[in-house]
Design an enzyme around this catalytic site. Structure first.
Site, PDB file in Angstrom:
ATOM      1  N   HIS A   1      -2.593  -7.917  -1.446  1.00  0.00           N
ATOM      2  CA  HIS A   1      -1.261  -7.345  -1.718  1.00  0.00           C
ATOM      3  C   HIS A   1      -0.227  -7.910  -0.745  1.00  0.00           C
ATOM      4  O   HIS A   1       0.728  -7.235  -0.373  1.00  0.00           O
ATOM      5  CB  HIS A   1      -1.291  -5.818  -1.630  1.00  0.00           C
ATOM      6  CG  HIS A   1      -2.309  -5.208  -2.533  1.00  0.00           C
ATOM      7  ND1 HIS A   1      -2.299  -5.426  -3.880  1.00  0.00           N
ATOM      8  CD2 HIS A   1      -3.370  -4.408  -2.290  1.00  0.00           C
ATOM      9  CE1 HIS A   1      -3.327  -4.775  -4.424  1.00  0.00           C
ATOM     10  NE2 HIS A   1      -3.985  -4.170  -3.492  1.00  0.00           N
TER      11      HIS A   1
ATOM     12  N   TYR B   1      -8.563   6.542  -9.238  1.00  0.00           N
ATOM     13  CA  TYR B   1      -9.032   5.236  -9.726  1.00  0.00           C
ATOM     14  C   TYR B   1      -9.686   5.333 -11.104  1.00  0.00           C
ATOM     15  O   TYR B   1     -10.523   4.511 -11.469  1.00  0.00           O
ATOM     16  CB  TYR B   1      -9.979   4.552  -8.718  1.00  0.00           C
ATOM     17  CG  TYR B   1      -9.239   4.052  -7.495  1.00  0.00           C
ATOM     18  CD1 TYR B   1      -8.803   4.934  -6.513  1.00  0.00           C
ATOM     19  CD2 TYR B   1      -8.922   2.705  -7.352  1.00  0.00           C
ATOM     20  CE1 TYR B   1      -8.097   4.488  -5.411  1.00  0.00           C
ATOM     21  CE2 TYR B   1      -8.212   2.256  -6.248  1.00  0.00           C
ATOM     22  CZ  TYR B   1      -7.801   3.152  -5.287  1.00  0.00           C
ATOM     23  OH  TYR B   1      -7.094   2.714  -4.205  1.00  0.00           O
TER      24      TYR B   1
ATOM     25  N   HIS C   1       3.605   3.732  -1.203  1.00  0.00           N
ATOM     26  CA  HIS C   1       2.266   3.207  -1.448  1.00  0.00           C
ATOM     27  C   HIS C   1       2.091   1.783  -0.924  1.00  0.00           C
ATOM     28  O   HIS C   1       1.159   1.468  -0.205  1.00  0.00           O
ATOM     29  CB  HIS C   1       1.921   3.282  -2.931  1.00  0.00           C
ATOM     30  CG  HIS C   1       0.512   2.869  -3.197  1.00  0.00           C
ATOM     31  ND1 HIS C   1      -0.566   3.543  -2.657  1.00  0.00           N
ATOM     32  CD2 HIS C   1      -0.012   1.835  -3.909  1.00  0.00           C
ATOM     33  CE1 HIS C   1      -1.683   2.947  -3.037  1.00  0.00           C
ATOM     34  NE2 HIS C   1      -1.387   1.908  -3.792  1.00  0.00           N
TER      35      HIS C   1
ATOM     36  N   ASP D   1      -5.588   5.977  -0.909  1.00  0.00           N
ATOM     37  CA  ASP D   1      -6.499   5.182  -1.748  1.00  0.00           C
ATOM     38  C   ASP D   1      -7.907   5.760  -1.743  1.00  0.00           C
ATOM     39  O   ASP D   1      -8.880   5.042  -1.536  1.00  0.00           O
ATOM     40  CB  ASP D   1      -6.509   3.719  -1.265  1.00  0.00           C
ATOM     41  CG  ASP D   1      -5.105   3.132  -1.243  1.00  0.00           C
ATOM     42  OD1 ASP D   1      -4.299   3.557  -0.398  1.00  0.00           O
ATOM     43  OD2 ASP D   1      -4.802   2.278  -2.081  1.00  0.00           O
TER      44      ASP D   1
ATOM     45  N   HIS E   1      -6.779  -1.816   1.393  1.00  0.00           N
ATOM     46  CA  HIS E   1      -7.918  -0.957   1.700  1.00  0.00           C
ATOM     47  C   HIS E   1      -8.465  -1.252   3.092  1.00  0.00           C
ATOM     48  O   HIS E   1      -9.566  -1.774   3.276  1.00  0.00           O
ATOM     49  CB  HIS E   1      -8.994  -1.101   0.626  1.00  0.00           C
ATOM     50  CG  HIS E   1      -8.471  -0.752  -0.731  1.00  0.00           C
ATOM     51  ND1 HIS E   1      -8.992  -1.225  -1.895  1.00  0.00           N
ATOM     52  CD2 HIS E   1      -7.418   0.023  -1.094  1.00  0.00           C
ATOM     53  CE1 HIS E   1      -8.302  -0.751  -2.919  1.00  0.00           C
ATOM     54  NE2 HIS E   1      -7.338   0.006  -2.454  1.00  0.00           N
TER      55      HIS E   1
HETATM   56 FE   LIG Z   1      -2.933   0.607  -4.607  1.00  0.00          FE
END
Ligand SMILES: [Fe+2]
Ligand SMILES: *[C@@H]1O[C@H](CO)[C@@H](O)[C@H](O)[C@H]1NC(C)=O
Ligand SMILES: *[C@@H]1O[C@H](CO)[C@@H](O)[C@H](O)[C@H]1NC(C)=O
Ligand SMILES: *[C@@H]1O[C@H](CO)[C@@H](O)[C@H](O)[C@H]1NC(C)=O
Ligand SMILES: *[C@@H]1O[C@H](CO)[C@@H](O)[C@H](O)[C@H]1NC(C)=O
Ligand SMILES: *[C@@H]1O[C@H](CO)[C@@H](O)[C@H](O)[C@H]1NC(C)=O
Ligand SMILES: *[C@@H]1O[C@H](CO)[C@@H](O)[C@H](O)[C@H]1NC(C)=O
Length: 473
Positions: A335, A206, A325, A174, A364
């Protein structure tokens, strides 16, 4: 994070929703005991800013049609081939790579060039050239841009695949392109443990966080990471930010920028798509899985993985590493349980085949689990609590590269028992394989000196030395 447009959603999402609902009900029973360590390290919690377009790290190399965004990855099954990729902008130019080893004679390899369009963006000329039949454990120099502005780089090939070959992987996820991303990469480069290859767990540029997924940010990311990726292979995993599906602007083909820019050797492992594949490198067998491709029963990824795991010969490659991922075990409030449906499909195999470690990104922050499994659960019996399992992998979330979306600071409380260490700081990790029985893992937060380890663990190989290696008392 980013939203997957409906037009591009595949059939698995329906299956996923169903599993979600059922598990959600059962998991409400919860684990009430306190787990391992939640770090109290005080960190900056502001969102990171992307480096501006005129930053030093995005500088365009001088010269007419000069190659930019140079990056390499493993190009075959065993590490004797390298895929070299780069972009030219003025004209297609040559896809030739010149290469030689010290005292060896110069050779050349030819490749292909292509472009793509995304809404109103047109890419530069993207070159991919595979250099084959390299010698193991050898330093090679290579040159791209032979017809106009030549640029020279170098890389080391890995040692021959074998059970006792030491090898050091770096781990980044990330990453994005903020000032924090630059710190993460700098800390990785200056870490005295010297990673030889990066296992990248997804979410690269991103660019999709910009209006119309501004693909210029794919180019800037390529230029930013060149300083590492041109000299050592980055092993790619596709994250949700690689999907780039935007039906609202007529972009309905998923993964378009990613698949044009980043090639992987998926055919060498019998995979039918670049999102799941495997490589052998030194003493490790690395399996890359796709959180955003179908993985239900009978799907190509499912069928491939079932065959794949049975092919792993631990006497040849003792270390079985999986990259994906979206994490299966994640105790942050971000998430949360997104990886659950894939866990339901594949976790029994990971235990059966004694996977050593699973690295993920997406969240993150950093988190390391104990060796645990949740394979006894089967809808009717209600056995839904993860249990200690010495045949199970350790799960590590390393989505803390430093992208513009900021840190995942909110955690589920109390810390679940299976969570050994968690901390919301940006950083990178190193997986340092010593021999067939021992590997040393360390996590390095950006706020510390390059050599400081904020978390670490001695890994004992699950096949050759399956003793308890948990770090809790
Ligand atoms: Fe992601
Ligand atoms: C975080 O942002 C606030 C408001 O923009 C600012 O006042 C503060 O100084 C920032 N903190 C850090 C550590 O940069
Ligand atoms: C693409 O369109 C956007 C607005 O829709 C505009 O701001 C941008 O300048 C355009 N880019 C190019 C390369 O034409
Ligand atoms: C990024 O990091 C490199 C290496 O530490 C440094 O030279 C460069 O100035 C940094 N760039 C930005 C925009 O922070
Ligand atoms: C597994 O690898 C070892 C060491 O390379 C080799 O001797 C053995 O024949 C391999 N086993 C199989 C089933 O291929
Ligand atoms: C579910 O697990 C229980 C024991 O935990 C077992 O008795 C039962 O047969 C399993 N059900 C299925 C459909 O496999
Ligand atoms: C493997 O490496 C570990 C850690 O460096 C060391 O303690 C152990 O003795 C090594 N084993 C063998 C067989 O060399």
């Amino acid at each position: 994070m980013g939203v997957l447009g409906l037009a591009c959603a595949s059939t698995w999402s329906i299956q996923r929703v169903a599993i979600f609902v059922v598990l959600g009900l059962v998991l409400n029973l919860g684990v009430v005991c306190n787990g391992g360590k939640t770090s109290t390290f005080v960190r900056q919690i502001n969102r990171s800013l992307d480096m501006p377009l005129d930053s030093d790290v995005f500088k365009i190399p001088p010269g007419y049609n000069a190659p930019q965004q140079v990056h390499i990855t493993q190009g075959d099954r065993h590490g004797k081939a390298v895929i070299v990729s780069w972009v030219t902008v003025d004209e297609p130019g040559s896809s030739t790579v010149l290469y030689w080893s010290t005292n060896g004679k110069q050779k050349k390899a030819e490749g292909k060039v292509k472009t793509y369009k995304f809404y109103n963006y047109t890419s530069g000329y993207i070159h991919h050239t595979t250099i084959k039949k390299l010698k193991f454990n050898t330093k090679y120099y290579y040159v791209v841009g032979v017809d106009h502005s030549e640029r020279q780089f170098w890389f080391m090939t890995p040692p021959e695949v074998g059970p006792d070959v030491p090898y050091t992987f770096g781990l980044i996820g990330d990453l994005g392109q903020t000032f924090d991303s630059n710190k993460t990469l700098t800390h990785y480069e200056l870490n005295p443990l010297k990673g030889e290859t990066i296992l990248f767990v997804g979410d690269l540029s991103y660019a999709d966080d910009y209006p119309n997924h501004d693909n210029v940010r794919w180019d800037t990311w390529g230029r930013f990471t060149e300083r590492s990726a041109a000299y050592q292979p980055w092993i790619w995993t596709a994250g949700n930010h690689e999907i780039d599906c935007a039906p609202e602007i007529g972009e309905t083909k998923s993964f378009k920028p990613y698949t044009h820019r980043y090639h992987v050797p998926h055919k060498a492992s019998g995979s039918t798509a670049p999102f799941w594949y495997s490589i052998k490198r030194a003493s490790s067998y690395v399996i890359v899985l796709a959180s955003y491709s179908a993985y239900g029963k009978y799907t190509p990824q499912y069928v491939w993985l079932e065959q794949e795991l049975s092919k792993v010969n631990r006497s040849e490659t003792p270390w079985l590493i999986v990259l994906m991922h979206s994490p299966w075990y994640n105790s942050y409030n971000y998430h949360y349980m997104e990886g659950e449906s894939m866990r339901v499909m594949f976790e029994p195999w990971f235990v059966q085949y004694k996977v050593d470690v699973v690295f993920s990104g997406h969240v993150h922050a950093y988190e390391r689990s104990e060796r645990i499994s949740n394979v006894a659960y089967n809808i009717t019996n209600g056995n839904c609590i993860p249990v200690k399992d010495q045949f199970a992998p350790v799960y590590i979330t390393i989505g803390d590269g430093g992208n513009l979306e900021g840190l995942a600071t909110s955690m589920t409380e109390p810390q679940p028992e299976y969570s050994a260490y968690r901390e919301a700081s940006f950083g990178h990790a190193i997986f340092d394989i010593k021999n067939r029985s021992h590997a040393y893992f360390s996590w390095h937060r950006n706020q510390d000196g390059y050599a400081v380890e904020a978390d670490s663990m001695v890994f004992l190989n699950r096949y050759f030395h399956p003793l308890d290696d948990s770090t809790s008392a």
